[in-house]
Design a protein around this motif. Structure first.
Motif, short mmCIF file in Angstrom:
data_model
loop_
_atom_site.label_atom_id
_atom_site.label_comp_id
_atom_site.label_asym_id
_atom_site.label_seq_id
_atom_site.Cartn_x
_atom_site.Cartn_y
_atom_site.Cartn_z
N PRO A 23 1.02 -0.98 0.02
CA PRO A 23 -0.06 0.07 -0.19
C PRO A 23 0.79 1.38 0.07
O PRO A 23 1.72 1.27 0.77
CB PRO A 23 -0.72 0.11 1.22
CG PRO A 23 -0.76 -1.56 1.60
CD PRO A 23 0.53 -2.07 1.18
N THR A 107 -4.55 3.30 0.22
CA THR A 107 -3.58 2.25 -0.70
C THR A 107 -2.97 2.96 -1.69
O THR A 107 -2.13 2.29 -2.17
CB THR A 107 -4.29 0.88 -0.81
OG1 THR A 107 -4.98 1.31 -1.99
CG2 THR A 107 -4.83 0.27 0.47
N GLU A 126 -5.25 -3.96 -1.89
CA GLU A 126 -4.13 -3.51 -1.16
C GLU A 126 -2.94 -2.52 -1.78
O GLU A 126 -2.07 -2.12 -1.12
CB GLU A 126 -3.46 -4.67 -0.36
CG GLU A 126 -2.70 -5.76 -1.54
CD GLU A 126 -3.62 -6.43 -2.45
OE1 GLU A 126 -3.11 -7.37 -3.06
OE2 GLU A 126 -4.93 -6.78 -1.97
#
Length: 146
Positions: A23, A107, A126
């Motif tokens: 992220p 992210t 993510e």
């Protein structure tokens, strides 16, 4: 044989790290006449509006934009195109008449959306970018097509 096995293990470990993409939370965003520059926790992301259907995305592992600018777009003389920019609680949203680009605040994950907001192409939730700031400036971006 032992050397080959070790090399394969190292390659697989590196590939796993690169595919995952860490992220990269968005720290700030600055809109200008042709697009938006987002400062990430590590590096920056630039969304440049070329026309109603084309958004040029550029990443850099440093606070500076990619230098020299690498252009993979054939048409380099774009007419100014109107776009909207919204800063929502969980994401940033750039919109033209024909396409939307969403950037997750937590992210840095990028998603390309149709005019109804349905994902056409997106990074994993993510985050799908890997930015390495060494002398070679390695950048990898992974997308999942819904």
């Amino acid at each position: 044989m032992l050397m080959r096995t070790g090399a394969v293990a190292i390659t697989l470990a590196l590939a796993a790290r690169l595919v995952a993409g860490a992220p990269l939370p968005v720290q700030s965003a600055q809109k200008d006449a042709t697009g938006v520059t987002l400062k990430l926790s590590s590096g920056q992301l630039r969304l440049e509006v070329c026309d109603e259907r084309t958004i040029h995305v550029a990443c850099s592992p440093t606070a500076e934009g990619p230098t020299p600018k690498v252009d993979f777009v054939v048409n380099k003389k774009w007419a100014p195109t109107a776009f909207d920019w919204k800063e929502e609680p969980n994401r940033y949203l750039l919109s033209t008449a024909q396409v939307k680009v969403s950037v997750d605040r937590a992210t840095g994950a990028v998603a390309f959306l149709d005019t109804d907001g349905k994902a056409v192409l997106q990074e994993p939730a993510e985050g799908g970018k890997t930015l390495a700031s060494d002398q070679n400036h390695f950048i990898q971006q992974v997308f999942a097509s819904p």
